[in-house]
Design an enzyme around this catalytic site. Structure first.
Site, PDB file in Angstrom:
ATOM      1  N   ARG A  20      -1.615  67.253  15.126  1.00  0.00           N
ATOM      2  CA  ARG A  20      -1.548  66.033  15.928  1.00  0.00           C
ATOM      3  C   ARG A  20      -2.631  65.063  15.466  1.00  0.00           C
ATOM      4  O   ARG A  20      -3.785  65.460  15.262  1.00  0.00           O
ATOM      5  CB  ARG A  20      -1.818  66.317  17.422  1.00  0.00           C
ATOM      6  CG  ARG A  20      -0.924  67.299  18.114  1.00  0.00           C
ATOM      7  CD  ARG A  20       0.431  66.764  18.575  1.00  0.00           C
ATOM      8  NE  ARG A  20       0.608  65.330  18.628  1.00  0.00           N
ATOM      9  CZ  ARG A  20       0.374  64.561  19.691  1.00  0.00           C
ATOM     10  NH1 ARG A  20      -0.079  65.087  20.809  1.00  0.00           N
ATOM     11  NH2 ARG A  20       0.589  63.263  19.638  1.00  0.00           N
TER      12      ARG A  20
ATOM     13  N   HIS B 283      -5.454  61.625  26.005  1.00  0.00           N
ATOM     14  CA  HIS B 283      -4.412  61.584  27.027  1.00  0.00           C
ATOM     15  C   HIS B 283      -4.856  60.658  28.162  1.00  0.00           C
ATOM     16  O   HIS B 283      -6.012  60.743  28.614  1.00  0.00           O
ATOM     17  CB  HIS B 283      -4.169  62.979  27.596  1.00  0.00           C
ATOM     18  CG  HIS B 283      -3.617  63.957  26.602  1.00  0.00           C
ATOM     19  ND1 HIS B 283      -2.279  64.204  26.462  1.00  0.00           N
ATOM     20  CD2 HIS B 283      -4.238  64.744  25.681  1.00  0.00           C
ATOM     21  CE1 HIS B 283      -2.093  65.109  25.511  1.00  0.00           C
ATOM     22  NE2 HIS B 283      -3.265  65.457  25.018  1.00  0.00           N
TER      23      HIS B 283
ATOM     24  N   HIS C 181      -6.122  61.914  19.478  1.00  0.00           N
ATOM     25  CA  HIS C 181      -5.557  61.159  20.600  1.00  0.00           C
ATOM     26  C   HIS C 181      -6.309  61.474  21.873  1.00  0.00           C
ATOM     27  O   HIS C 181      -6.927  62.524  22.000  1.00  0.00           O
ATOM     28  CB  HIS C 181      -4.070  61.473  20.775  1.00  0.00           C
ATOM     29  CG  HIS C 181      -3.786  62.924  21.075  1.00  0.00           C
ATOM     30  ND1 HIS C 181      -3.735  63.889  20.095  1.00  0.00           N
ATOM     31  CD2 HIS C 181      -3.570  63.567  22.238  1.00  0.00           C
ATOM     32  CE1 HIS C 181      -3.486  65.071  20.642  1.00  0.00           C
ATOM     33  NE2 HIS C 181      -3.392  64.901  21.950  1.00  0.00           N
TER      34      HIS C 181
ATOM     35  N   TYR D 285      -5.677  67.939  15.928  1.00  0.00           N
ATOM     36  CA  TYR D 285      -5.390  69.188  16.617  1.00  0.00           C
ATOM     37  C   TYR D 285      -4.166  69.872  16.011  1.00  0.00           C
ATOM     38  O   TYR D 285      -3.099  69.270  15.925  1.00  0.00           O
ATOM     39  CB  TYR D 285      -5.156  68.888  18.114  1.00  0.00           C
ATOM     40  CG  TYR D 285      -4.595  70.048  18.872  1.00  0.00           C
ATOM     41  CD1 TYR D 285      -5.399  71.138  19.199  1.00  0.00           C
ATOM     42  CD2 TYR D 285      -3.257  70.091  19.226  1.00  0.00           C
ATOM     43  CE1 TYR D 285      -4.887  72.224  19.849  1.00  0.00           C
ATOM     44  CE2 TYR D 285      -2.724  71.185  19.879  1.00  0.00           C
ATOM     45  CZ  TYR D 285      -3.547  72.242  20.190  1.00  0.00           C
ATOM     46  OH  TYR D 285      -3.033  73.338  20.833  1.00  0.00           O
TER      47      TYR D 285
ATOM     48  N   TYR E 105      -9.435  71.982  22.472  1.00  0.00           N
ATOM     49  CA  TYR E 105      -9.406  71.696  23.913  1.00  0.00           C
ATOM     50  C   TYR E 105     -10.162  72.792  24.659  1.00  0.00           C
ATOM     51  O   TYR E 105     -10.052  73.974  24.315  1.00  0.00           O
ATOM     52  CB  TYR E 105      -7.970  71.657  24.425  1.00  0.00           C
ATOM     53  CG  TYR E 105      -7.216  70.404  24.068  1.00  0.00           C
ATOM     54  CD1 TYR E 105      -7.218  69.306  24.922  1.00  0.00           C
ATOM     55  CD2 TYR E 105      -6.494  70.314  22.883  1.00  0.00           C
ATOM     56  CE1 TYR E 105      -6.513  68.155  24.609  1.00  0.00           C
ATOM     57  CE2 TYR E 105      -5.781  69.168  22.565  1.00  0.00           C
ATOM     58  CZ  TYR E 105      -5.798  68.094  23.421  1.00  0.00           C
ATOM     59  OH  TYR E 105      -5.109  66.949  23.115  1.00  0.00           O
TER      60      TYR E 105
END
Lengths: 178, 275
Positions: free
Chosen positions: B193, B198, B196, B183, B144
């Protein structure tokens, strides 16, 4: 209700570069005759401040323009200072605090709040009342102690304190609709 | 989630005597996931209603522990409630380029270019028109562009991972982006994770607000991820997974995914229609 809903998932810790926008807490401009500032801290069940919560405020009546964009650069240039969009959005600071400036609640007597946070799988709704009697009229069935979690405390002229407790002895009253 | 977990875990350890809490591993999380599945199956067997949303107390996602209310929610039945209206957005709030996450910098981001498109509907299947859709995601390496994500995967100078658009008259939205990477986070040892995106969505009413995550079909990490598994209903969990639609892929350009979103909660016209 014929269609099944999409489940909620946590906002996670990394919404910070996507959702907050400059002036997100300035629902009305400074100097607005009915402006009140609401500030507080979002706490977890141990009483610790939550530095990665996101609060949204809804006062109505609503118009576009909360996050106006510069058509040249695309950057957010914020509200025009005249249009009342009724919508505010503020992330909590490193110390769990937030500040929002809204118009003093009108006939509805409250500001609606939606709480998001890392660790919170489904957002929560609550309300800020400035007047305890108005909260009593809407939530007469709650104990006085529970109801008090919906009422802001005057701090000084034009500034009110409203803390949110996601859990614990002072847990905020959270609402469901429909 | 890395930094938050870093600060929470040492605090818990410091509170105890000399014993050091072991970092939970995947096996212990698997047990927690299985326990909540069993609990939900029993709830259904006892005649309980299907649950479309995660239980906020879901324990396998360890950050829920101190962040879920323990008192029941208080029902509001007021047909005049402010929450039955909601914020509106318009052409001033987005630019045409905001929906294309691959064109926000001087160069092209690395990764597998994709489109994600679909419709936003209410519980009656009616399109949610002219409302704001916001997305954010990791880059193709799973990193990120956020100061608190410091795990050793490269940032991409040509990718921020933020997009927004308004739904059209049919409730349709579309984004062009790159497929995010898996992630790593610190819920437990070796926690990853699944890829994905958000999503944040508004309906006509504030009660319809939704923040969620879209997943990609066939991801091998699904079973290990307590955030996805927090949706214990199999059918509901499947609604978080986009479909690969070959007809939406564009030759030599992008793979096409489709994901329709249904907003829960009473809409603005709910009470007017007497339901």
């Amino acid at each position: 209700m014929s269609v099944l809903p999409t489940p909620s998932q946590t906002v996670g810790p990394f919404y910070g570069y996507a959702l907050p926008f400059a002036g997100g807490g300035d629902v009305v401009p400074a100097g607005h005759p009915d402006a009140v500032t609401i500030r507080g801290v979002v706490h977890d069940g141990a009483g610790e401040p939550i530095p990665d919560a996101l609060l949204e405020f809804w006062t109505g009546p609503g118009a576009p323009g909360s996050m106006r964009r510069d058509p040249t650069s695309g950057r957010v240039i914020g509200r025009d200072g005249v249009t009342l969009t009724g919508f505010g959005r503020v992330p909590t600071d490193a110390d769990g605090s937030y500040t929002v400036r809204v118009a003093r609640p009108g006939p509805m007597q409250y500001v609606s709040v939606c709480v998001f946070a890392r660790g919170l799988l489904h957002h929560l709704y609550t309300r800020v009342y400035l007047d305890g009697d108005a909260a009593g009229a809407d939530f007469g069935s709650l104990s006085a102690a529970r109801r008090a979690t919906l009422v802001a405390t005057p701090e000084r002229e034009g500034v009110w304190r409203f803390d949110v407790h996601l859990q614990g002895a002072e847990e905020t009253v959270f609402l469901e609709f429909g | 989630m890395a930094a938050g977990q870093q600060t929470e875990q040492p605090a818990e350890q410091a509170a105890g005597p000399a014993t050091v809490q072991p970092v939970p591993d995947q096996a212990s999380v698997d047990v927690e996931i299985a326990e909540w599945r069993l609990r939900y199956e029993k709830h259904l067997a006892d005649g309980g209603a299907r649950q479309n949303h995660p239980d906020r107390a879901y324990a396998a996602y360890h950050s829920t522990a101190l962040r879920h209310p323990t008192q029941p929610l208080v029902a509001v039945a007021d047909p005049e409630a402010l929450e039955l209206s909601g914020p509106v957005f318009g052409v001033t709030d987005v630019t045409d380029l905001d929906r294309d996450l691959t064109r926000q910098h001087n160069g092209e981001p690395l990764g597998e270019r994709i489109t994600v498109s679909g419709r936003v509907l209410d519980r009656d299947g009616r399109p949610v028109r002219g409302q704001l859709v916001e997305i954010w995601q990791a880059n193709a390496s799973g990193r990120y562009a956020h100061q608190r994500d410091q795990h050793p995967a490269p940032l991409d100078p040509n990718f921020s991972g933020v997009g927004r658009c308004l739904t059209d008259d049919q409730g349709a939205y579309s984004f062009t982006t790159i497929k995010p990477g898996a992630y790593p986070w610190r819920n437990h040892l070796n926690a990853w994770r699944p890829a994905h995106i958000h999503f944040s969505l508004f309906g006509e009413a504030f009660t319809q607000r939704l923040v969620t995550q879209m997943y990609f079909p066939g991801d091998p990490l699904f079973a290990y991820d307590p955030i996805l598994q927090s949706v214990t209903d199999d059918a509901a969990r499947a609604r978080l997974v986009a479909a690969y639609v070959h007809e939406l892929s564009q030759p030599e350009f992008a793979l096409g995914y489709r994901w329709d979103i249904v907003l829960d909660g009473p809409g603005a016209t709910w009470m007017e229609e007497g339901r």
